[in-house]
Structures are given as structure tokens and as C-alpha cells.
Design an enzyme around this catalytic site. Structure first.
Site, mmCIF file in Angstrom:
data_model
loop_
_atom_site.group_PDB
_atom_site.id
_atom_site.type_symbol
_atom_site.label_atom_id
_atom_site.label_comp_id
_atom_site.label_asym_id
_atom_site.label_seq_id
_atom_site.Cartn_x
_atom_site.Cartn_y
_atom_site.Cartn_z
ATOM 1 N N ALA A 59 0.830 -1.213 0.000
ATOM 2 C CA ALA A 59 0.000 0.000 0.000
ATOM 3 C C ALA A 59 0.860 1.256 0.000
ATOM 4 O O ALA A 59 0.495 2.276 0.577
ATOM 5 C CB ALA A 59 -0.927 -0.002 1.209
ATOM 6 N N ARG A 86 -3.918 8.470 -10.365
ATOM 7 C CA ARG A 86 -5.070 8.576 -11.261
ATOM 8 C C ARG A 86 -6.402 8.757 -10.535
ATOM 9 O O ARG A 86 -7.417 9.040 -11.163
ATOM 10 C CB ARG A 86 -5.138 7.331 -12.170
ATOM 11 C CG ARG A 86 -4.177 7.430 -13.333
ATOM 12 C CD ARG A 86 -4.208 6.176 -14.173
ATOM 13 N NE ARG A 86 -3.459 5.086 -13.552
ATOM 14 C CZ ARG A 86 -3.611 3.797 -13.878
ATOM 15 N NH1 ARG A 86 -4.490 3.436 -14.785
ATOM 16 N NH2 ARG A 86 -2.884 2.872 -13.284
ATOM 17 N N GLN A 118 8.338 1.835 3.261
ATOM 18 C CA GLN A 118 9.198 1.576 2.101
ATOM 19 C C GLN A 118 10.156 2.749 1.922
ATOM 20 O O GLN A 118 9.766 3.911 2.069
ATOM 21 C CB GLN A 118 8.345 1.395 0.837
ATOM 22 C CG GLN A 118 9.187 0.941 -0.351
ATOM 23 C CD GLN A 118 8.342 0.581 -1.571
ATOM 24 O OE1 GLN A 118 7.122 0.465 -1.474
ATOM 25 N NE2 GLN A 118 8.998 0.389 -2.700
ATOM 26 N N ARG A 137 -33.143 11.247 13.308
ATOM 27 C CA ARG A 137 -31.723 11.583 13.523
ATOM 28 C C ARG A 137 -31.169 10.839 14.744
ATOM 29 O O ARG A 137 -31.897 10.193 15.477
ATOM 30 C CB ARG A 137 -31.607 13.099 13.636
ATOM 31 C CG ARG A 137 -31.969 13.796 12.314
ATOM 32 C CD ARG A 137 -32.238 15.269 12.501
ATOM 33 N NE ARG A 137 -31.160 15.899 13.236
ATOM 34 C CZ ARG A 137 -31.270 17.069 13.870
ATOM 35 N NH1 ARG A 137 -32.416 17.719 13.852
ATOM 36 N NH2 ARG A 137 -30.239 17.570 14.510
ATOM 37 N N ASN A 158 -37.008 22.947 21.525
ATOM 38 C CA ASN A 158 -36.007 22.433 22.465
ATOM 39 C C ASN A 158 -34.828 23.386 22.628
ATOM 40 O O ASN A 158 -33.989 23.195 23.498
ATOM 41 C CB ASN A 158 -35.485 21.066 21.994
ATOM 42 C CG ASN A 158 -34.894 21.122 20.593
ATOM 43 O OD1 ASN A 158 -35.326 21.910 19.747
ATOM 44 N ND2 ASN A 158 -33.898 20.304 20.352
HETATM 45 C C1 UD1 Z 1 1.808 -5.093 -10.820
HETATM 46 C C2 UD1 Z 1 2.625 -6.241 -11.399
HETATM 47 C C3 UD1 Z 1 1.997 -6.695 -12.706
HETATM 48 C C4 UD1 Z 1 0.564 -7.120 -12.458
HETATM 49 C C5 UD1 Z 1 -0.206 -5.994 -11.802
HETATM 50 C C6 UD1 Z 1 -1.562 -6.513 -11.384
HETATM 51 C C7 UD1 Z 1 4.891 -5.747 -10.684
HETATM 52 C C8 UD1 Z 1 6.223 -5.285 -11.112
HETATM 53 N N1 UD1 Z 1 3.945 -5.767 -11.633
HETATM 54 O O1 UD1 Z 1 1.889 -4.034 -11.748
HETATM 55 O O2 UD1 Z 1 2.731 -7.772 -13.256
HETATM 56 O O3 UD1 Z 1 -0.045 -7.495 -13.687
HETATM 57 O O4 UD1 Z 1 0.480 -5.542 -10.610
HETATM 58 O O5 UD1 Z 1 -2.344 -5.453 -10.901
HETATM 59 O O6 UD1 Z 1 4.697 -6.091 -9.542
HETATM 60 N N2 UD1 Z 1 3.398 -0.751 -4.461
HETATM 61 C C9 UD1 Z 1 4.184 -0.543 -3.356
HETATM 62 N N3 UD1 Z 1 5.416 -0.028 -3.531
HETATM 63 C C10 UD1 Z 1 5.910 0.280 -4.756
HETATM 64 C C11 UD1 Z 1 5.101 0.057 -5.884
HETATM 65 C C12 UD1 Z 1 3.847 -0.477 -5.712
HETATM 66 O O7 UD1 Z 1 3.767 -0.805 -2.240
HETATM 67 O O8 UD1 Z 1 7.044 0.755 -4.828
HETATM 68 C C13 UD1 Z 1 2.056 -1.293 -4.284
HETATM 69 C C14 UD1 Z 1 0.999 -0.397 -4.875
HETATM 70 O O9 UD1 Z 1 0.538 0.524 -3.900
HETATM 71 C C15 UD1 Z 1 -0.090 -1.396 -5.263
HETATM 72 C C16 UD1 Z 1 0.711 -2.652 -5.607
HETATM 73 O O10 UD1 Z 1 1.968 -2.495 -4.998
HETATM 74 O O11 UD1 Z 1 -0.913 -1.684 -4.170
HETATM 75 C C17 UD1 Z 1 0.857 -2.861 -7.107
HETATM 76 O O12 UD1 Z 1 1.548 -1.754 -7.616
HETATM 77 P P1 UD1 Z 1 1.222 -1.150 -9.030
HETATM 78 O O13 UD1 Z 1 2.071 0.029 -9.265
HETATM 79 O O14 UD1 Z 1 -0.244 -0.974 -9.173
HETATM 80 O O15 UD1 Z 1 1.741 -2.341 -9.947
HETATM 81 P P2 UD1 Z 1 1.502 -2.485 -11.458
HETATM 82 O O16 UD1 Z 1 2.483 -1.655 -12.172
HETATM 83 O O17 UD1 Z 1 0.090 -2.271 -11.779
#
Ligand code: UD1
Ligand code: CA
Length: 480
Positions: free
Chosen positions: A12, A18, A78, A339, A392
Site C-alpha cells: 500500500a 489517477r 518503504q 436523527r 427544544n
Molecule cells: C503489478 C505487477 C503486474 C501485475 C499488476 C496486477 C509488478 C512489477 N507488476 O503491476 O505484473 O499485472 O500488478 O495489478 O509487480 N506498491 C508498493 N510499492 C511500490 C510500488 C507499488 O507498495 O514501490 C504497491 C501499490 O501501492 C499497489 C501494488 O503495490 O498496491 C501494485 O503496484 P502497481 O504500481 O499498481 O503495480 P503495477 O504496475 O500495476
């Protein structure tokens, strides 16, 4: 023992650009709970030894919300190295060194994944002796997602991200759903070998697949037909789509448990609502928060209940009710506004265009029409006449009004709080009740009516009223 231990990591840390929101993405709600709360609940359903959430963007708000919902969660920050691989690497460092079990990785923005699917993913992973199991799916349009790579025999060889994929790889329709099961030790070893040498300069968790394979470990992707399980929320269009699907599932589960829901598409039920069998829900009804509805009740149409307790056989039509208890067999609406702090007794009634706040209305008592009742206690078996208002608020403070048992408040009274109308008392129509009414008394505050004969003819001559009055006088005269 050790090989059956389980930990869950929830990612998370991402920004959620977006969503175009000041609220962090994972805190946006569907079904009355934040996205991350759904994931935390599912994680808890696996009964893991530990749940670790990785945060970074809006760290304080996200961590605060996580701990408020699931206080035992371990929060990991992180660092500046980006990517899902780095996030998981740092989470693993928070696990006890001796933990040698299974690690499930979930995303804070993929809220519909369920306990049953994860349990079967984990048991397949263990039975097959795998080091990594990926939940995948076949997508007609896989754009943007990681692709599962397989050799001619169908054995998995790795995962490639869209941005790093060749044209041929982009045609692959089996996608990485972003939900995984790992063996802790091999995952840790794999992550130590992964760099950020890719199109996004991130440490990819997906790169663990070919590292584990290279080390001789088993890796496979198990495909699900239920695409909603892996549906992520990246923008508000997806937020509403996933929210609608969650609601459809919630509604169906209630229907299967014996609740009549006439129109699932216009009925919205939060995840925490409980509804007994043989409740009827009519269209355009919103049941929110910790609402509970007992058997035989009928709710709607056009009704919103927030954090309400509705008892057996109550009926609520076209009304908005918040933090209230509605007694067995009671009737509410149409067009009531109830309420917080209101308790309506068994077989009581709060009727059309009535607002009630922070008040008790006793068993069998009725406030049927056009009233405001605030900070008031009404005993049992009393009736409040149409148009009555409890004043009231003195402009500075709020005061209480007490109405005893079997009282008859006449129409269009004003009760100036603090004031008490004792048991069995009556008040006449139009009374302004400024002082206490003893038990059994009739209170009247209205000046006796005076009729001034001929006033209209003298003061409004030539009007329709004057002419009508003259005709009426004439008619009387001719009869005599
Ligand atoms: C990731 C997968 C992709 C998969 C997709 C499915 C990787 C490299 N790719 O891509 O193969 O098809 O999910 O939805 O894993 N997050 C962190 N720290 C970070 C980056 C992300 O905690 O540095 C968390 C984000 O908050 C999110 C999750 O990891 O909850 C996925 O990250 P996101 O950036 O959405 O990954 P995708 O590029 O969509
Ligand atoms: Ca994503």
C-alpha cells in the site's frame, strides 16, 4: 508446524495518482469500508501469524487507518527504492528471522479477493511443493498488465511487465493478477538478486519468478475465471465498477440467506450490515454502516438507514434514519427524518413529514403527522397531534421535554422545553405549553375565539369574500 505458518504482506505504498484525490487511494470506500479495510479483513480471514502493511505515500494517514481497523498490523515503511519487489523485501525484513513459512502478498487496492480463493491458492502451493504461486487470469485485453511466460510444454518461465515486453509477449493473454503465495526463504533469496534494470527502473516483485526457477524452485500461475477477484482500483471509474460488483455480491449473499430484495440494482448494502431471513427490501434502499434488521421487517422503497437497529416486523417507507432503534412492529414514514439518538418503541409510529432527534418515543406511541420532536421522552401509548413542535432550543442551550404515558397532545402545539406533560394529560389544539401539565389535566393557552359580525362587508367590500358572505346571508334569509 513451521511449514504451516503463514504471514500476509499487503502492498500500500503506491501513490494512486489517477484517483486525482487528496484522499489516499486505498482509503477510498466501497461497501462502507476503505479498500484497504476489505483487504485487511480478508487477510485476517486466513488467520495468519502476522499481517504486514507496506506504506510510503501519505504514510501517516494510511498507517493510521490501517491500525484503526486492524490494530495488530505491522507497519513497514518503504524507502526510496521503488517497486513491488522492494516493498516486499522490506516487509520480509520485519518477519521474525526464524519464520520459515508461507507468505501471501496482496495489494491494498485489490479489494474483492476472498478468503476461499486464497486458501485454495495456499493449499495448492503447499501440495505442489512450489516456492511461488501466482494468481493469474486470461484477459481478452491484457494491456498494462504483466504477462505470464510459458514454454512450449506450458511450464512457466517468468513474468514480463507490459513496458518491458516484446511485441510477441504483448500478445499473451494470461496476465499476472498481482496476488501471490511464496515460500519465505526462496522469496528472500530471489529478491536479493533483483535489480532495477528495467523500463520503469523499479525493483519488480515479478522478477522473483525467473530467479526462483533458475535456482531450481517450482513456480506456477493458477488462473481464475472470476476476474473481479483481481480487479484493481486505479481511478474512480474502476472504484465504482468494483463497488458495484461488491454490492451485487453482497445483495446476492443476502438473497441466498433468505432476504427478499426486489431490485438488486438499486439496493445498496454495506459489508457490515446484518439482515435476518424474511426481511423484505424494496427498491432504492441504502443500508449503511452497522445497520441490523430483524426478521419480518420491510424497508423501502426510497429509504436510507445508517447504523440503525430495526426490530422484528417494523416497516420503514421512504425515510432517512440514522443511529436509531426502531421497535418491533413499529411504523416509520413515508417521509420521516429520524436523527441520531432516537428510539421508537414497539408498535410505535413516526409518520409523514416528521423529524425526530435524540428522543425516546415509547411503546405504542404515535407522532403521525408534520412534527418536530427533539430531546424529548414520550412515554407509552401517547399521541402527539399533527403539526406539533417541540421548541427544544432557547437560542443558546438545548432542553429536554418529558411527555408521560397515555398523553394526548392536541394538534399544532408548541412545547417550550424544559417542560413536562404528566401521564394521562390532554392539551388542547394550538396550545403553547410553557409550564408543566399535571397528570390528568387539560391544558389550554389559547384566547377564547371572538367572531366580529359584518367585518368583511365593512372592511373588504366588493371582494369575492364579501359577495359570497352576502349571498350566504341572503340564502339564509330566504329560507326563514
Ligand atoms: C503489478 C505487477 C503486474 C501485475 C499488476 C496486477 C509488478 C512489477 N507488476 O503491476 O505484473 O499485472 O500488478 O495489478 O509487480 N506498491 C508498493 N510499492 C511500490 C510500488 C507499488 O507498495 O514501490 C504497491 C501499490 O501501492 C499497489 C501494488 O503495490 O498496491 C501494485 O503496484 P502497481 O504500481 O499498481 O503495480 P503495477 O504496475 O500495476
Ligand atoms: Ca496496479
Amino acid at each position: 508446524m513451521a511449514e504451516h505458518s503463514l504471514a500476509v504482506i499487503i502492498l500500500a505504498a503506491g501513490q494512486g495518482t489517477r484517483m486525482k484525490s487528496t484522499l489516499p487511494k486505498v482509503l477510498h470506500p466501497i461497501g462502507g469500508r476503505s479498500l484497504i479495510a476489505h483487504v485487511l479483513d480478508t487477510a485476517a480471514g486466513l488467520q495468519p501469524e502476522q499481517v504486514i502493511a507496506v506504506v510510503r505515500h501519505e504514510r501517516e494517514r494510511v498507517a493510521g487507518a490501517i491500525l484503526e481497523h486492524a490494530g495488530a498490523t505491522v507497519i513497514v515503511d518503504q524507502d526510496e527504492v521503488p517497486g513491488t519487489g522492494r516493498a516486499v523485501e522490506q516487509a520480509l525484513a520485519a518477519l521474525p528471522a526464524e519464520f520459515d513459512g508461507t507468505v501471501v502478498v496482496l495489494s491494498g487496492d485489490v479489494p474483492l479477493i476472498d478468503v476461499a480463493t486464497l486458501e485454495s491458492l495456499v493449499s495448492g502451493h503447499r501440495e505442489q511443493g512450489r516456492e511461488m504461486t501466482i494468481l493469474s487470469a486470461i484477459f481478452e485485453n491484457p494491456t498494462g498488465l504483466g504477462r505470464i511466460l510459458r514454454d512450449a510444454s506450458g511450464a512457466m518461465t517468468g513474468i514480463v511487465e507490459e513496458k518491458d515486453a516484446t511485441d510477441t509477449q504483448r500478445k499473451i493473454t494470461e496476465i499476472n493478477g498481482g496476488i501471490y503465495v511464496f515460500a519465505r526463504r526462496s522469496l528472500e533469496a530471489a529478491l536479493a538478486q533483483i535489480d532495477t534494470n528495467n523500463a520503469q527502473a523499479e525493483k519488480y516483485l515479478t522478477d522473483a519468478a525467473d530467479r526462483i526457477l533458475a535456482g531450481g524452485g517450482r513456480v506456477d500461475a493458477v488462473s481464475t475465471r472470476d476476474h473481479w477477484l483481481i480487479a484493481g482500483v486505479n481511478d474512480r471509474v474502476q472504484l465504482s465498477a468494483v463497488g458495484r460488483e461488491l454490492n451485487a455480491r453482497t445483495v446476492e449473499a443476502h438473497q441466498r440467506a433468505g432476504v427478499t430484495i426486489q431490485d438488486p440494482t438499486t439496493t445498496w448494502i454495506d459489508a457490515d450490515v446484518s439482515i435476518d431471513a424474511d426481511v423484505v427490501i424494496l427498491p432504492n434502499t441504502y443500508l449503511k454502516g452497522a445497520t441490523s434488521i430483524a426478521s419480518g421487517a420491510e424497508i423501502g422503497p426510497d429509504t436510507t438507514l445508517v447504523d440503525c437497529e430495526v426490530r422484528e416486523g417494523a416497516r420503514i417507507r421512504r425515510s432517512e434514519v440514522t443511529l436509531a432503534v426502531i421497535g418491533a412492529g413499529a411504523e416509520v414514514g413515508p417521509f420521516s427524518f429520524i436523527r441520531p439518538g432516537t428510539e421508537l418503541g414497539n408498535k410505535g409510529k413516526i409518520g409523514a413529514f416528521v423529524e425526530v432527534k435524540n428522543s425516546q418515543v415509547g411503546d405504542g406511541s404515535k407522532v403521525p403527522h408534520l412534527s418536530y420532536i427533539g430531546d424529548t421522552e414520550v412515554g407509552d401509548g401517547s399521541n402527539v397531534g399533527a403539526g406539533t413542535i417541540v421548541a427544544n432550543y432557547d437560542g443558546v442551550n438545548k432542553h429536554r421535554t418529558v411527555i408521560g404515558d397515555a398523553v394526548r397532545i392536541g394538534s399544532k402545539n408548541v412545547l417550550i422545553a424544559p417542560v413536562t406533560v404528566e401521564a394521562g394529560a390532554y392539551t388542547a389544539a394550538g396550545t403553547v405549553v410553557r409550564k408543566g401539565v399535571p397528570a390528568g389535566s387539560l391544558a389550554m393557552s389559547v384566547a377564547p375565539q371572538r367572531n366580529i359580525a359584518g367585518w368583511v362587508a365593512e372592511n373588504r367590500s366588493g371582494t369575492a369574500s364579501a359577495e359570497a358572505a352576502e349571498r350566504a346571508e341572503h340564502a339564509k334569509g330566504s329560507v326563514e
